[in-house]
Scaffold this active site. Structure first.
Site, short mmCIF file in Angstrom:
data_model
loop_
_atom_site.label_atom_id
_atom_site.label_comp_id
_atom_site.label_asym_id
_atom_site.label_seq_id
_atom_site.Cartn_x
_atom_site.Cartn_y
_atom_site.Cartn_z
N ARG A 59 -16.84 25.94 34.51
CA ARG A 59 -16.77 27.12 35.39
C ARG A 59 -15.42 27.19 36.11
O ARG A 59 -14.95 28.26 36.48
CB ARG A 59 -17.93 27.13 36.39
CG ARG A 59 -17.90 28.35 37.33
CD ARG A 59 -19.23 28.64 38.03
NE ARG A 59 -19.85 27.46 38.57
CZ ARG A 59 -19.42 26.77 39.64
NH1 ARG A 59 -18.35 27.17 40.29
NH2 ARG A 59 -20.06 25.69 40.05
N TYR A 112 -14.95 54.42 35.65
CA TYR A 112 -16.11 53.86 34.95
C TYR A 112 -17.32 53.86 35.89
O TYR A 112 -17.22 53.35 37.01
CB TYR A 112 -15.76 52.44 34.49
CG TYR A 112 -16.83 51.77 33.68
CD1 TYR A 112 -17.11 52.20 32.38
CD2 TYR A 112 -17.55 50.71 34.19
CE1 TYR A 112 -18.09 51.58 31.63
CE2 TYR A 112 -18.54 50.08 33.45
CZ TYR A 112 -18.80 50.52 32.17
OH TYR A 112 -19.77 49.90 31.43
N ASP A 184 -7.49 49.36 36.51
CA ASP A 184 -8.35 49.09 35.36
C ASP A 184 -7.60 49.64 34.14
O ASP A 184 -7.44 50.85 33.98
CB ASP A 184 -9.71 49.79 35.55
CG ASP A 184 -10.68 49.48 34.41
OD1 ASP A 184 -10.22 49.20 33.28
OD2 ASP A 184 -11.90 49.54 34.64
N LYS A 209 -13.90 46.11 25.10
CA LYS A 209 -13.41 47.31 24.43
C LYS A 209 -12.26 46.97 23.47
O LYS A 209 -12.45 46.22 22.57
CB LYS A 209 -13.02 48.35 25.49
CG LYS A 209 -14.04 48.47 26.64
CD LYS A 209 -15.40 48.99 26.20
CE LYS A 209 -16.50 48.79 27.25
NZ LYS A 209 -16.23 49.33 28.58
#
Ligand SMILES: *Cc1c(COP(=O)(O)O)cnc(C)c1O
Length: 403
Positions: A59, A112, A184, A209
């Site tokens: 992590r 978005y 973004d 994407k």
């Protein structure tokens, strides 16, 4: 080649931050599928937790994820990257780092859907203030700033209106008010646009994407221009747990290799399709920044290397005709998401942006007749044929229905 930072775009994508595995010489980065890493002795363990190089726990960092982080950071001209389990995990780590309970954020109104709804439904619970503006007009951004504005967050091109925001001027406006600018960059991908070079502080990606490009992974990335900003986000990100799994990172490393090839081809298809739609009698309007009569065509040329592969259009006959069109396509797949090798088509008003209140949705320019097509890498003629037959069905049935 050790330093590809000055090489061409495809070379940078393929080799940026990559080297053969130091342990085995493996050319493809191995998947370090482990949750934890052994220390040789107590001193080494203490040193690594004290900041020395070397892995501790996945992590907090993993060699496979780190290879992808180096790659995307190089493509975005950043100081480093932070892999995320999804685009939304990346975005939330940025929000959470800079939005204190008395902070204010200015954001693009038509971004978005979940990037906006999470602010409205969750961050408001902690007292965060927010103003959503049409950031394609920078006066709106400047007017919305407050003394406690910590973050200006824009999406350009925005989803799904494809409105562009002038990144360089927006960075000046944000910095003038003491705020950071986050962008973004999902719709453009690092192949077509590099916000950090234009003055932004932070870039986020949904690598689901274009970057991964094969419609088989959900993943995100944060890249910062300056070390201090990246380290602030890192602290939050690893404790929130929105970090990336090494297997996920390996899949994206595999997908990103062809980013340039895929974007070039999809963009070529999109451009041709936009011209085809523009000439079609049953199409009311076409929105694609690559069209010379697009109101922001000049800005696109100024800050992007190309207009991308998303085309929006309205079918004559409005909502009903649009729905019939979507039901009639055979090659294009009816699905949300974008940036994959296959062409996807969707209806934002009833799908991706259904969560945005009607009035807000219309104000943001997401009309009922808007159809979004995320153009893929198929043969162009097949795509055109498919849309041609779907448009015919959508509009003849509209006429039949009217009788
Ligand atoms: C898909 C998308 C996101 C969210 O990414 P996930 O990987 O689905 O979490 C954020 N921003 C934009 C512009 C997107 O298209």
């Amino acid at each position: 080649m050790d330093d590809v930072s000055r090489a061409g775009p495809h070379t940078r994508i393929i080799h940026g931050g990559q080297q053969a595995d130091p342990h085995t010489g493996a050319v493809s980065m191995p998947i370090y599928q482990t949750s934890t890493f052994a220390f040789t002795d107590a001193d080494e363990g203490a040193a690594r937790f004290g900041g020395a190089a070397g892995c501790k726990y996945t992590r907090l960092g993993n060699p496979t994820t780190a290879a992808l982080e180096r790659n995307v950071a190089l493509l975005e001209y950043g100081c480093g990257g932070l892999g995320a389990s999804s685009g939304m995990a990346a975005i939330n780590s940025v929000y959470l780092t800079f939005l204190d309970s008395d902070a204010h954020i200015v954001a693009t109104d038509c971004m978005y859907g979940p990037s906006r709804t999470v602010l409205e439904t969750e961050y408001t619970r902690f007292g965060v203030q927010m103003t959503f503006v049409d950031s394609s007009h920078l006066d709106n951004v400047a007017r919305a700033l407050r003394p406690n504005t910590k973050l200006v967050y824009i999406e350009t091109p925005a989803n799904p209106t494809l409105k562009l925001t002038d990144i360089a001027r927006c960075a000046d406006i944000a910095h003038g008010a003491g705020a950071l600018l986050a962008v973004d960059n999902t719709f453009a991908s690092p192949y077509l646009q590099n916000p950090l070079q234009l003055g932004a502080d932070i870039v986020v990606h949904s690598m689901t994407k274009f970057i991964n490009g094969h419609t088989d992974v959900v993943a995100g990335m944060i890249v910062a221009r300056e070390e201090e900003v990246l380290e602030r986000i890192r602290k939050v990100h690893v404790n929130i747990g929105g970090t990336m799994d090494p297997h996920q990172a390996w899949l994206v490393l595999r997908g990103i290799k062809t980013l340039g090839l895929r974007v070039e081809r999809a963009q070529e298809n999109a451009r041709a399709l936009a011209y085809f739609l523009q000439r079609h009698s049953e199409v009311a309007w076409v929105n694609y920044p690559g069209l010379v009569d697009h109101p922001q065509h000049a800005l696109m040329k100024q800050q992007m290397r190309g207009p991308g592969a998303i085309v929006c259009f309205g079918v004559r006959g409005g909502l009903e005709a649009g729905r019939r069109l979507i039901d009639s396509v055979e090659l294009a797949t009816l699905a949300v998401s974008l940036g994959g090798i296959e062409t996807l088509i969707e209806h934002p008003a009833s799908m991706t942006h259904a969560g945005v209140a009607l009035e807000e949705r219309l104000k943001a320019g997401i009309t009922d007749d808007l159809v979004r097509i995320a153009v893929g890498c198929e043969d162009y003629d097949d795509l055109e044929k498919d849309l041609e037959q779907a448009l015919e069905k959508a509009t003849t049935e509209a006429v039949a229905g009217a009788r």
